[in-house]
Design a protein around this motif. Structure first.
Motif, PDB file in Angstrom:
ATOM      1  N   ASP A  53      16.801  29.374  53.349  1.00 47.08           N
ATOM      2  CA  ASP A  53      16.789  28.224  54.245  1.00 47.08           C
ATOM      3  C   ASP A  53      17.436  27.020  53.582  1.00 47.08           C
TER       4      ASP A  53
ATOM      5  N   LYS B 296      17.047  23.059  53.201  1.00 46.70           N
ATOM      6  CA  LYS B 296      15.972  22.097  53.412  1.00 46.70           C
ATOM      7  C   LYS B 296      16.442  20.659  53.553  1.00 46.70           C
TER       8      LYS B 296
ATOM      9  N   GLY C 176      11.944  19.855  57.323  1.00 46.47           N
ATOM     10  CA  GLY C 176      11.238  21.120  57.511  1.00 46.47           C
ATOM     11  C   GLY C 176      12.167  22.319  57.393  1.00 46.47           C
TER      12      GLY C 176
ATOM     13  N   PHE D 291       4.426  34.606  52.710  1.00 47.34           N
ATOM     14  CA  PHE D 291       5.781  34.077  52.495  1.00 47.34           C
ATOM     15  C   PHE D 291       5.823  33.678  51.029  1.00 47.34           C
TER      16      PHE D 291
ATOM     17  N   ASN E 100       3.163  30.799  50.915  1.00 48.42           N
ATOM     18  CA  ASN E 100       2.732  30.265  52.198  1.00 48.42           C
ATOM     19  C   ASN E 100       2.024  31.407  52.906  1.00 48.42           C
TER      20      ASN E 100
ATOM     21  N   ARG F  71       1.850  32.218  56.006  1.00 51.53           N
ATOM     22  CA  ARG F  71       2.405  32.242  57.371  1.00 51.53           C
ATOM     23  C   ARG F  71       3.883  32.536  57.229  1.00 51.53           C
TER      24      ARG F  71
ATOM     25  N   GLY G 263       7.926  31.468  57.633  1.00 50.20           N
ATOM     26  CA  GLY G 263       8.670  30.227  57.421  1.00 50.20           C
ATOM     27  C   GLY G 263       9.327  29.773  58.714  1.00 50.20           C
ATOM     28  N   ASP G 264       9.642  28.484  58.747  1.00 54.59           N
ATOM     29  CA  ASP G 264      10.339  27.925  59.892  1.00 54.59           C
ATOM     30  C   ASP G 264      11.438  27.051  59.326  1.00 54.59           C
ATOM     31  N   PRO G 265      12.706  27.381  59.442  1.00 58.97           N
ATOM     32  CA  PRO G 265      13.340  28.243  60.449  1.00 58.97           C
ATOM     33  C   PRO G 265      13.601  29.700  60.046  1.00 58.97           C
ATOM     34  N   GLU G 266      13.005  30.189  58.969  1.00 62.15           N
ATOM     35  CA  GLU G 266      13.325  31.569  58.582  1.00 62.15           C
ATOM     36  C   GLU G 266      12.952  32.578  59.679  1.00 62.15           C
TER      37      GLU G 266
HETATM   38  N1  GLY Z   1      11.166  26.813  55.710  1.00 59.65           N
HETATM   39  C1  GLY Z   1      10.123  26.573  54.797  1.00 59.65           C
HETATM   40  C2  GLY Z   1       8.770  26.603  55.362  1.00 59.65           C
HETATM   41  O1  GLY Z   1       8.533  27.084  56.453  1.00 59.65           O
HETATM   42  O2  GLY Z   1       7.856  26.180  54.670  1.00 59.65           O
END
Ligand code: GLY
Ligand code: AMP
Length: 422
Positions: A214, A216, A228, A271, A287, A289, A291-294
């Motif tokens: 990603d 950042k 994010g 993650f 993490n 959960r 990832g976002d935007p992964e």
């Molecule tokens: N893209 C990193 C996160 O979701 O923490």
């Protein structure tokens, strides 16, 4: 089965898109969802902090599975709460969610199970003098982290000891992040390239999902403040079979061993955020959960039925499951509001979505419907995902989609994936 998905971002729209494709999904509810998820199921107005209301909704609707998108409700114990009502949950228990909710816990856990990570020390609010002494003797740059959840803003890379001391003080006295900063982790800086690695686990076995990279920073060439996430690409060419084998051997398997040894109840995604430094993977963070935007590039590459994978995880049958992965590249470009990650306006009309390629996947990150009007409703607004046979092709397809869509102040990075093309 009826499924309830919790969350409201691009990650949740991508998860909803994938869940809704499953013949096992009879009806999908998303709470609170956004304008994108509304097209795939029923958005439900529920606060993610109101566990009793979520539990009551699940019982009223005979929800067969709850999928938790973001970290905060997991750290607050939503999985424990719903499981006590007999509702199956994709997402770890509160005790296991400390892997994300407390960086100090995560670093100690990594150390206990021999997982390579940056050298560190932790200090709490009554150890200010010790923290200052540690910083005074630390080589530069030095990384100062709030131990608790700080919405992605809790990590500061300091080029001078004065800055590091000031940052650590602001955290420890509670002025920077409140309770989340009253414990800090101070660690050495690792130079290298990052990769995000995801597994789905039942707490013992796991399936490996496609890795992603990603982007950042807000500015092209990885400049300016952290966001994010401004885009992502999967697969990641440098995460080849050899590196992935080392990642599994040195980090993923030891993590699962630790989860078992400590009796942590974990069904859900992990993650792993790695820094690859001198060819060696160092685990920066967990993490609990996706990832976002992964997620917006990982879900499009997953061909297996996600509901079936979740059911296998919930009944401890993940051992031996091989996920079917699309060999194509997927890239996503995040369109954000003008001013983000600083102050920005909401409520701008979004137009041009009808011109997007039907094969492209436009995931809503921060949108809402006002009657029939589509409006911006966050800093990150839309993740434009597209496939390609190569990284340049996937990125240019994603950029072409973003180029079709307009809203006042819209901005996106045009250099997503560039560093992987050289
Ligand atoms: N893209 C990193 C996160 O979701 O923490
Ligand atoms: P974290 O929340 O721990 O992943 O940190 C957020 C971001 O800060 C990471 O994705 C890295 O870009 C950066 N970062 C964190 N720790 C380090 C470190 N020890 N060395 C270099 N960069 C780091």
């Amino acid at each position: 089965m009826k499924i309830l998905l919790l969350g409201a971002g691009g990650r949740e729209h991508a998860l909803a898109w994938k869940l809704a494709q499953s013949p096992r999904c009879e009806h999908l509810f998303i709470a609170p969802g956004n304008a994108g998820t509304a097209a795939l199921g029923t958005n439900v107005r529920l606060s993610l902090a109101d566990f009793p209301a979520i539990g009551a909704f699940c019982q009223r609707e005979s929800i067969g599975m709850v999928v938790v998108g973001p970290e905060q409700p997991l750290v607050d114990g939503i999985a424990d709460y719903l499981q006590a009502l007999g509702i199956p949950v994709i997402g770890p228990s509160r005790a296991a969610a400390r892997l994300e909710g407390s960086k100090q816990f995560a670093k100690d856990f990594m150390q206990r199970y021999g997982i390579p990570t940056a050298q560190h020390a932790s200090f709490s609010t009554h150890q200010i003098r010790e923290a200052m002494e540690y910083i005074a003797a630390h080589p530069l740059p030095v990384v100062v982290k709030a131990s608790g959840l700080a919405a992605g803003k809790g990590v500061v890379i300091c080029q001078s000891r004065e800055d590091a001391a000031a940052e650590a003080l602001r955290m420890l006295d509670g002025s920077a992040f409140g309770a989340a900063g009253r414990e800090v982790v101070i660690e050495s800086f690792l130079e290298g390239i990052e990769v995000s690695v995801f597994v789905l686990t039942d707490g013992r076995d796991y399936v490996l999902l496609p890795p992603a990279k990603d982007y950042k920073r807000i500015g092209e060439g990885d400049t300016g403040p952290n966001t994010g996430g401004m885009g992502a690409v999967s697969p990641v060419p440098f995460a080849d079979a050899d590196l992935m084998a080392r990642i599994e051997e040195q980090a993923i398997r030891p993590t699962l061993r630790g989860i078992q040894a400590e009796g942590l109840d974990y069904t859900g995604f992990i993650f792993f955020g790695f820094m690859i430094s001198g060819g060696q993977p160092y685990l920066l963070e967990y993490n609990v959960r996706m990832g976002d935007p992964e997620t917006e590039v990982v879900m499009p590459r997953l061909r297996s039925d996600l509901v079936e994978l979740f059911e296998a995880a919930l009944s401890g049958r993940l051992g031996g499951v091989q996920p079917d992965i699309d060999p194509r590249v997927c890239a996503t470009v995040m369109m954000v509001s003008g001013g983000y990650p600083g102050a920005y306006d909401k409520g701008k009309a979004i137009t041009g979505l009808e011109h997007a390629d039907p094969d492209a996947m436009i995931f809503h990150a921060g949108t809402r419907l006002d009657d029939v009007l589509l409006l911006t409703d966050g800093g990150r607004v839309l993740a434009c995902s597209a496939y390609g046979s190569s990284i340049p092709e996937a990125v240019s397809q994603a950029l072409a989609q973003a180029g079709q869509i307009q809203f006042e102040g819209a901005y996106f990075r045009r250099d997503i994936g560039q560093d992987l093309m050289r």
